[in-house]
Write an enzyme that holds these catalytic residues in place. Structure first.
Site, PDB file in Angstrom:
ATOM      1  N   SER A 169      -4.649 -26.169 -25.625  1.00  0.00           N
ATOM      2  CA  SER A 169      -3.464 -25.957 -26.449  1.00  0.00           C
ATOM      3  C   SER A 169      -3.034 -27.251 -27.145  1.00  0.00           C
ATOM      4  O   SER A 169      -3.837 -27.876 -27.822  1.00  0.00           O
ATOM      5  CB  SER A 169      -2.350 -25.364 -25.577  1.00  0.00           C
ATOM      6  N   ASP A 194      -4.277 -18.713 -26.865  1.00  0.00           N
ATOM      7  CA  ASP A 194      -3.969 -19.938 -26.125  1.00  0.00           C
ATOM      8  C   ASP A 194      -4.743 -20.025 -24.810  1.00  0.00           C
ATOM      9  O   ASP A 194      -4.653 -19.133 -23.958  1.00  0.00           O
ATOM     10  CB  ASP A 194      -2.467 -19.957 -25.852  1.00  0.00           C
TER      11      ASP A 194
END
Length: 280
Positions: A42, A163
């Protein structure tokens, strides 16, 4: 623990909390501390790219200066554009125009840089790298940072991704599995933090075509808290060195207060310099 050429570097995500990581990595670059294996997720992946391309302060400029200038993050964007941030600005204009990314240095890196994404079809983590294709490299980082519910899925190699923090927020076990038994882990939460929320079963009308993703999302908090506990155990056992904020955070995933972000960046930079001074 001895930090040597085989020591890995693990970078947690955390949205705007990632300015702490950018501070740590800028300190590493100032002190010429480069790891031959890096795995990141991320926001950690986006910061890690500027570290691999050896561009000090690039991540800080992107995360603080450009946020102030362009206001590219917020719930208003979700309502008007269907995404909580401006993807064209962040993943096209930033690297290719406004905060130019050094692709040549990035691709010539002799080590390994892996980015964690979540495969929406399998509900499992994917560990991806790219050493020649500019578009694919950016797509991987974009996918790793695409939060569920508030961002669109990003296709990588024809597979929808989100993500990486959904299933592997702190990928230290990946580093160990890749042959790096000792690791430096940059976390974006203070020691002792646990997510106090509660997991809930995801209704079938959400991500209707992705049942395994729904399963992963329904365990997200528990998995993250388990990883936090594991990191603390590994730290106590001397298997990792953890660089983390020293107090509870006043910066969250979507903080836009430049003064708070700058203070967190400076804390990361200071602790990164302390690490380099201690371990040479």
């Amino acid at each position: 623990m001895q930090v040597d050429r085989n020591t890995g570097l693990v970078l947690e995500g955390g949205g705007m909390r990632g300015v702490f990581t950018s501070g740590v990595l800028d300190a590493f670059m100032k002190n010429e501390r480069y790891f031959r294996y890096v795995v990141a997720v991320s926001a950690g992946a986006c910061n890690g790219m500027s570290y691999i391309s050896r561009q000090p302060r690039r991540a800080r400029i992107s995360n603080i200066d450009m946020l102030v200038k362009y206001d590219y993050l917020g719930v208003r964007r979700l309502v008007t554009h269907g995404c909580i941030y401006d993807p064209e600005l962040l993943y096209d204009r930033f690297p290719n125009e406004l905060v130019p990314f050094d692709y040549d240095t990035y691709f010539s890196n002799a080590g390994t840089f892996e980015v964690v994404t979540t495969n929406c079809l399998t509900g499992r983590a994917e560990y991806l790298s790219e050493q020649s294709d500019r578009c694919r490299a950016i797509d991987i980082a974009h996918a790793s940072s695409s939060l569920p519910y508030v961002c669109k899925m990003i296709e990588v190699d024809g597979t929808p991704m989100l993500d990486g923090g959904i299933v592997d927020s702190i990928p230290v076990l990946r580093a160990v599995g890749q042959g790096h038994p000792f690791n430096v882990v940059v976390c974006t939460r203070n020691r002792g933090y646990r997510n106090s929320g509660h997991d809930r079963k995801i209704p079938s009308f959400i991500y209707r075509n992705y049942p395994r993703l729904r399963v992963a999302l329904s365990r997200r908090i528990a998995v993250y808290n388990e990883q936090l506990a594991m990191v603390e155990r590994m730290e106590d056992e001397g298997r990792i060195i953890c660089i983390r904020p020293q107090r509870p955070m006043d910066v969250d995933r979507m903080t836009k207060d430049a003064a708070k972000l700058e203070a967190l960046y400076e804390e990361g930079f200071r602790l990164g310099c302390d690490f380099c001074e201690k371990y040479g």
